[in-house]
Design a protein around this motif. Structure first.
Motif, PDB file in Angstrom:
ATOM      1  N   LYS A   2       5.900   0.164  -1.975  1.00 13.60           N
ATOM      2  CA  LYS A   2       7.199  -0.496  -1.803  1.00 13.60           C
ATOM      3  C   LYS A   2       7.165  -1.811  -2.573  1.00 13.60           C
ATOM      4  CE  LYS A   2       8.364   1.091   2.846  1.00 13.60           C
ATOM      5  NZ  LYS A   2       8.199   0.771   4.270  1.00 13.60           N
ATOM      6  N   TRP A  37      10.867   1.465  -4.989  1.00 18.25           N
ATOM      7  CA  TRP A  37       9.421   1.692  -5.000  1.00 18.25           C
ATOM      8  C   TRP A  37       8.969   1.669  -6.471  1.00 18.25           C
ATOM      9  CZ3 TRP A  37      12.551   3.382  -1.257  1.00 18.25           C
ATOM     10  CH2 TRP A  37      12.078   3.517   0.049  1.00 18.25           C
ATOM     11  N   TYR A  97       5.638  10.017  -0.436  1.00 20.30           N
ATOM     12  CA  TYR A  97       5.452  10.163   1.012  1.00 20.30           C
ATOM     13  C   TYR A  97       6.193   9.039   1.746  1.00 20.30           C
ATOM     14  CZ  TYR A  97       3.285  10.832   5.555  1.00 20.30           C
ATOM     15  OH  TYR A  97       3.100  11.043   6.901  1.00 20.30           O
ATOM     16  N   SER A  98       6.062   7.824   1.217  1.00 20.24           N
ATOM     17  CA  SER A  98       6.747   6.682   1.823  1.00 20.24           C
ATOM     18  C   SER A  98       8.272   6.856   1.735  1.00 20.24           C
ATOM     19  CB  SER A  98       6.305   5.404   1.094  1.00 20.24           C
ATOM     20  OG  SER A  98       7.051   4.307   1.535  1.00 20.24           O
ATOM     21  N   ILE A 133       1.827   8.931  -3.401  1.00 18.20           N
ATOM     22  CA  ILE A 133       1.902   8.042  -2.223  1.00 18.20           C
ATOM     23  C   ILE A 133       3.330   7.495  -2.058  1.00 18.20           C
ATOM     24  CG2 ILE A 133       1.082   5.844  -1.247  1.00 18.20           C
ATOM     25  CD1 ILE A 133      -1.602   6.413  -2.782  1.00 18.20           C
ATOM     26  N   SER A 188       0.814  -1.219   0.000  1.00 18.08           N
ATOM     27  CA  SER A 188       0.000   0.000   0.000  1.00 18.08           C
ATOM     28  C   SER A 188       0.851   1.273   0.000  1.00 18.08           C
ATOM     29  CB  SER A 188      -0.950  -0.002   1.200  1.00 18.08           C
ATOM     30  OG  SER A 188      -0.193  -0.069   2.381  1.00 18.08           O
ATOM     31  N   GLU A 189       2.138   1.157   0.364  1.00 16.16           N
ATOM     32  CA  GLU A 189       3.045   2.325   0.313  1.00 16.16           C
ATOM     33  C   GLU A 189       3.819   2.377  -1.002  1.00 16.16           C
ATOM     34  OE1 GLU A 189       5.684   3.093   3.633  1.00 16.16           O
ATOM     35  OE2 GLU A 189       4.329   2.029   4.952  1.00 16.16           O
TER      36      GLU A 189
END
Ligand SMILES: Cc1cc2nc3c(=O)[nH]c(=O)nc-3n(C[C@H](O)[C@H](O)[C@H](O)COP(=O)(O)OP(=O)(O)OC[C@H]3O[C@@H](n4cnc5c(N)ncnc54)[C@H](O)[C@@H]3O)c2cc1C
Length: 299
Positions: A255, A262, A289-290, A286, A252-253
């Motif tokens: 990764k 990513w 942000y991660s 997203i 969900s991140e």
């Protein structure tokens, strides 16, 4: 050595650049085609806040926005990504090094893999109606596929051509109903369902297509709009988890499960995947942000 290299200058990469710039990260963006795949769209009508825009204009606005915020964007084509201890080397016209990479390379157009397809590429066979459409003014062409890209391409070609066949292997189009409605109202488009082209024929240029139903259609151009497959060659050495079609699996991140990597946009598998500008841009944001949180932990 950058903290991050964003690979790809499509909606995912450029949205990531906007966010990375505002997080004041030490990053570089590398991409072969500025604006990415959306530059092939004749018209984009589903990006909120921008009611109607050409794909080229939308891509340019995204790049201008990222640059205005201070993003460093390099036009280059990466041939190999090397994973070293704690960092990555990207090999293009020169070498670029970063501690982390965000893969936003989108996907390549899927081929029909039929006789005549390679032979007549550029001689009537095309994968981009917006790019090559104007060469077929007042001619007869077919568009192959049943999704949004195929239907919007057929509508665009209908503005230029005498006649357009939309050839689709299924019984019902997968495109948004709003597009299908427009397609049905267009007098010079004939939809041919439950049919596959088995061969593209001609002397020096495309002259006809042979369908598995036995029908032969005389025409001047074949536009193939049957989706895409991810750039597997470039990521092969990275040993990433992918689905059975080669799309990169992410959490969900965004990764990938491999340290420092990513992925965002059309290249990812990501559940119930809608491959569009809005989802690619969202994933780019997203992911950043991660990555930003990761830089805070590890720099
Ligand atoms: C004809 C058509 C019409 C479409 N219409 C719409 C629409 O109306 N609305 C909508 O929302 N979506 C539409 N789409 C879908 C949309 O274009 C994609 O979902 C979106 O562009 C995906 O963004 P992305 O950033 O993930 O990948 P892409 O846009 O594909 O960008 C990938 C980037 O990576 C770069 N790249 C790849 N490999 C390398 C490499 N080795 N080295 C350097 N750079 C590399 C490319 O040059 C490019 O800059 C359409 C697509 C097509 C084909």
């Amino acid at each position: 050595m950058y903290d991050l290299i964003i690979l790809g200058t499509g909606p995912a990469g450029l949205s990531a650049a906007v966010y990375a710039a505002r997080y004041k990260m030490n990053f570089l963006v590398i991409g072969a085609i500025s604006g990415g795949t959306i530059t092939q769209a004749h018209q984009v009508e589903n990006y909120p806040g921008i009611e109607g825009v050409t794909g080229i204009e939308l891509g340019k606005r995204m790049e201008d926005h990222a640059k205005k915020l201070g993003s460093e964007i390099v036009a280059d084509s990466i041939k190999k990504i090397e994973k070293k201890e704690g960092h990555f080397i990207l090999h293009g016209s020169k070498e670029y090094e970063a501690k982390r990479i965000l893969l936003a390379m989108g996907a390549d157009r899927t081929k029909l893999n039929i006789k005549g397809e390679d032979e007549f590429l550029g001689k009537g066979v095309s994968y981009c109606a917006t790019c090559d459409g104007p060469f077929f003014k007042d001619k007869t062409v077919c568009v192959v596929g049943g999704g949004n890209a195929a239907v919007t391409s057929a509508l665009y070609m209908a503005e230029l051509c005498k006649k357009v066949y939309l050839i689709y292997r299924g019984e019902e189009l997968k495109a948004e109903p709003a597009w299908v409605e427009k397609l049905k109202a267009q007098k010079n488009i004939e939809s041919v369902y439950s049919a596959n082209i088995t061969e593209i024929q001609g002397e020096n240029r495309v002259e006809k297509v042979v369908l598995d139903t036995g029908r032969i259609i005389g025409l001047d151009g074949v536009f193939i709009e049957i989706g895409s497959t991810p750039n597997k060659a470039l990521i092969a050495d990275l040993n990433l988890h992918t689905d059975n079609r080669g799309y990169v699996t992410v959490d969900s991140e965004l990764k990938t499960g491999s340290k420092g990597i990513w992925a965002a946009g059309d290249i990812t598998q990501n559940g119930f995947k809608l491959r569009q500008v809005i989802t690619a841009a969202a994933e780019g944001a997203i992911a950043i942000y991660s990555i930003y949180l990761d830089t805070k932990k590890q720099n």
